[in-house]
Every structure is written in structure tokens, then in C-alpha cells.
Design an enzyme around this catalytic site. Structure first.
Site: not given
Length: 177
Positions: A80, A83
Site C-alpha cells: 500500500c 501506508c
């Protein structure tokens, strides 16, 4: 002949853009999954669902063992991009806050090289592995990263969807008792 080729390319390009835009605006039918049911019944100010997960080192951690402390519960994955941006910010926040706020980062994709990601990014807060996707289903996590702010009484007081900065974490954690 060249004008026909240019016109065809232009037409194909416009057609492609129209399809992409239509797909972005597509309305999904009502989802009646367990995730949706959890989201509808999940309200801020309610007790955070307890769970038990293993850390990267194999230690068992439960959320309830941190009752009496402020907890930031973050859901993330190594693939991600938001992230990847957020993790160094969480690490800065963790170093700044010390033991005043507990950070629990739940990795929802345990098949990736989580250990390598943690080592490369010098992460020192606990990384929990949700290998059976049980905790991810307990909380209304529809995209990642998603973070829940839990007060010292174990009540979810706020949540944040998307990549957080240190300032956002400070602001939301300062609102916890």
C-alpha cells in the site's frame, strides 16, 4: 489517409476516457457482507473489539492488555503506497510519544515480506500479523491505511482513513482520555 488515422486515434482515446470515467462513477449495489454489517453496528464511543494476534517475533498480543493506555490501532499492508508514506510518520510519532500512546499496526497481508519492510524502514512499534483476517473483519476497514484511536477506557473515540502525518496523530491522540 493521415487524417483518418489521427481521427481514429482521437476517437479511440475519447472512447477510452469515457469508459474509465463511467467505471469511476459506477454505483455499486448494496453490499450485505459481514464487513458492511460490522460497519453499520460500529459506533464511535463503543468498546473496541478485543483481539489476539502474534507479533513478528511470535509474541501474543491482545488489545485488552493495553486497557488504561491510549492506543492507536493502524491497519496497513506492505504493498500500500499511502501506508509506505505513513509508516515513517508513525515511527516519528512513536519515538516522540514514548510510552504515553501505544501503537499497534495490524498487517493485513502477511504473505508479503513484512519483516523485510519493517527492517528496511526501521520500525520499532509492534507489528501484528492478521494472517486469518479476523481482526480486519472486526473493525470497519474498507481501505488502507485505516486507523482507530482508542482511549484509556478501551473506547473507540475516532478513526482516520488515509495516510496520517505526525500532526494528525498528535491532534487525534490528544483528544483521548
Amino acid at each position: 489517409m493521415m487524417k483518418k488515422v489521427i481521427a481514429a486515434v482521437l476517437l479511440i482515446t475519447l472512447f477510452t476516457v469515457a469508459i474509465v470515467k463511467a467505471m469511476e462513477n459506477k454505483i455499486e449495489p448494496e453490499n450485505t457482507s459481514q464487513e458492511t454489517a460490522n460497519f453499520r453496528s460500529f459506533k464511535m464511543g463503543t468498546i473496541a473489539p478485543d483481539f489476539e494476534l502474534k507479533t513478528l517475533s511470535g509474541e501474543t498480543v491482545t488489545l485488552s492488555e493495553f486497557k488504561g493506555k491510549k492506543v492507536i490501532l493502524n491497519f496497513w499492508a506492505t504493498w500500500c503506497n499511502p501506508c509506505k508514506v505513513e509508516m515513517p510518520e508513525i515511527e516519528k510519532f512513536h519515538k516522540k510519544q514514548g510510552k504515553d500512546v501505544v501503537i499497534l499496526a495490524v498487517n493485513i497481508d502477511t504473505y508479503s515480506d513484512v519483516r523485510g519492510f519493517v527492517k528496511k524502514n526501521h520500525i520499532t512499534f509492534p507489528i501484528l500479523l492478521d494472517s486469518k483476517n479476523k481482526v480486519n473483519e472486526l473493525y470497519p476497514v474498507f481501505n488502507i491505511p485505516t486507523t482507530f484511536f482508542i482511549d484509556s477506557k478501551g473506547l473507540v473515540q475516532n478513526n482516520y482513513s488515509g495516510s496520517m502525518s505526525v500532526e494528525i496523530m498528535e491532534n487525534l491522540s490528544n483528544k483521548l482520555n
